[in-house]
Scaffold this active site. Structure first.
Site, PDB file in Angstrom:
ATOM      1  N   ASP A 191     -34.156  43.584 -25.788  1.00  0.00           N
ATOM      2  CA  ASP A 191     -34.475  44.998 -25.962  1.00  0.00           C
ATOM      3  C   ASP A 191     -33.169  45.774 -26.128  1.00  0.00           C
ATOM      4  O   ASP A 191     -32.331  45.801 -25.229  1.00  0.00           O
ATOM      5  CB  ASP A 191     -35.235  45.502 -24.725  1.00  0.00           C
ATOM      6  CG  ASP A 191     -35.804  46.906 -24.892  1.00  0.00           C
ATOM      7  OD1 ASP A 191     -35.248  47.680 -25.692  1.00  0.00           O
ATOM      8  OD2 ASP A 191     -36.796  47.214 -24.205  1.00  0.00           O
ATOM      9  N   SER A 201     -42.910  51.637 -22.921  1.00  0.00           N
ATOM     10  CA  SER A 201     -41.678  52.415 -23.002  1.00  0.00           C
ATOM     11  C   SER A 201     -41.825  53.740 -22.242  1.00  0.00           C
ATOM     12  O   SER A 201     -42.039  53.735 -21.039  1.00  0.00           O
ATOM     13  CB  SER A 201     -41.300  52.627 -24.465  1.00  0.00           C
ATOM     14  OG  SER A 201     -39.982  53.123 -24.588  1.00  0.00           O
ATOM     15  N   HIS A 237     -37.824  45.410 -28.026  1.00  0.00           N
ATOM     16  CA  HIS A 237     -38.325  46.562 -27.285  1.00  0.00           C
ATOM     17  C   HIS A 237     -39.842  46.693 -27.379  1.00  0.00           C
ATOM     18  O   HIS A 237     -40.509  47.015 -26.393  1.00  0.00           O
ATOM     19  CB  HIS A 237     -37.663  47.838 -27.788  1.00  0.00           C
ATOM     20  CG  HIS A 237     -38.100  49.079 -27.063  1.00  0.00           C
ATOM     21  ND1 HIS A 237     -37.890  49.271 -25.713  1.00  0.00           N
ATOM     22  CD2 HIS A 237     -38.760  50.194 -27.503  1.00  0.00           C
ATOM     23  CE1 HIS A 237     -38.386  50.435 -25.344  1.00  0.00           C
ATOM     24  NE2 HIS A 237     -38.921  51.007 -26.408  1.00  0.00           N
TER      25      HIS A 237
END
Length: 256
Positions: free
Chosen positions: A198, A101, A228
């Site tokens: 996600d 991320s 995610h």
């Protein structure tokens, strides 16, 4: 499991880290926003590197996990400097950066700053430019409200309260680190993993990263049912397989 240690710095908070010293290329794991080095992906990578005989480092950014500092005072540039400090002081030789991320955004920034230290990269739901684009997608009245109040909330099922409070100053500073509006001069191998379910960072963001990278050695792997975090057992197996393949490729290249 490796033992926790602390990296001291002049005029900056100490960084907590865990390290396995072995052969290169080593792996350095970069966690996501408001996360720490004890997540499933970090632990799975440490176990893999330990069994494969490769160096590995996981650590906490300033103000996160076991590191010193105040999370609320930190900016994206501060965490970029944390990664550079770890690379400069705790690694020898080129490394494979694995960024989750926001860690994927930092991974790209660090590769630009230290190309000689980065042999390859693996991004997981890479969130390059994400905080900035998320703010810009808000209705004008909400953007104005965020500017006036100095903060705003974004919903997240990964937060105990159901949302994260984002500081307006954090996002404005993050604008200085945006990458996706022009070509990204990175030439090392890159692997991008992303879940198609996600609900935080759209999988199209990884496609955009791939399009902007100058490297031709870029693969995108989409998980149809992946979320995610991509921390389910099958996701972790895929991550380890991707890194193992990249390690073998880089090792074979060095032996030529």
């Amino acid at each position: 499991m490796s033992s926790i240690q602390f990296l001291s710095r002049l005029f900056s908070p100490r960084l907590a880290y865990r390290r396995i010293s072995a052969q290169n290329p080593g792996v350095v794991f970069l966690s996501g926003y408001n996360s720490n080095m004890n997540g499933e992906k970090a632990l799975a990578l440490e176990a893999f590197c330990c069994s494969a005989g490769h160096s590995f480092i996981r650590f906490d950014y300033t103000g996160c996990g076991s590191s010193e500092g105040n999370f609320e005072d930190c900016l994206l540039g501060d965490w970029k400097n944390d990664v550079l400090t770890v690379l400069d002081n705790l690694t020898t030789g080129p490394q494979i950066l694995v960024g989750s991320s926001m860690g994927g955004w930092l991974m790209l920034l660090v590769s630009l700053a230290r190309p000689e230290k980065v042999a390859g990269m693996v991004g997981i739901a890479t969130a390059a430019d994400y905080f900035v684009s998320a703010l810009r997608q808000l209705p004008p009245e909400l953007r104005k409200e965020a500017e006036v109040k100095g903060q705003y909330k974004i919903s997240s099922k990964y937060s105990a309260t159901g949302d994260y409070t984002m500081k307006y100053a954090f996002v404005k500073e993050a604008e200085e680190h945006c990458l996706l509006q022009s070509s990204i001069p990175i030439s090392c191998p890159m692997r991008l993993l992303h879940g198609m379910k996600d609900d935080v960072v759209p999988w199209q963001n990884s496609v955009r990263v791939a399009e902007q990278l100058e490297s031709d050695d870029v693969d995108i792997i989409l998980r149809k049912n992946g979320d995610h975090r991509l921390s389910q057992p099958d996701d972790l197996k895929l991550l380890v397989t991707v890194i193992d393949d990249l390690m073998k490729k880089l090792t074979k290249k060095d032996q030529k």
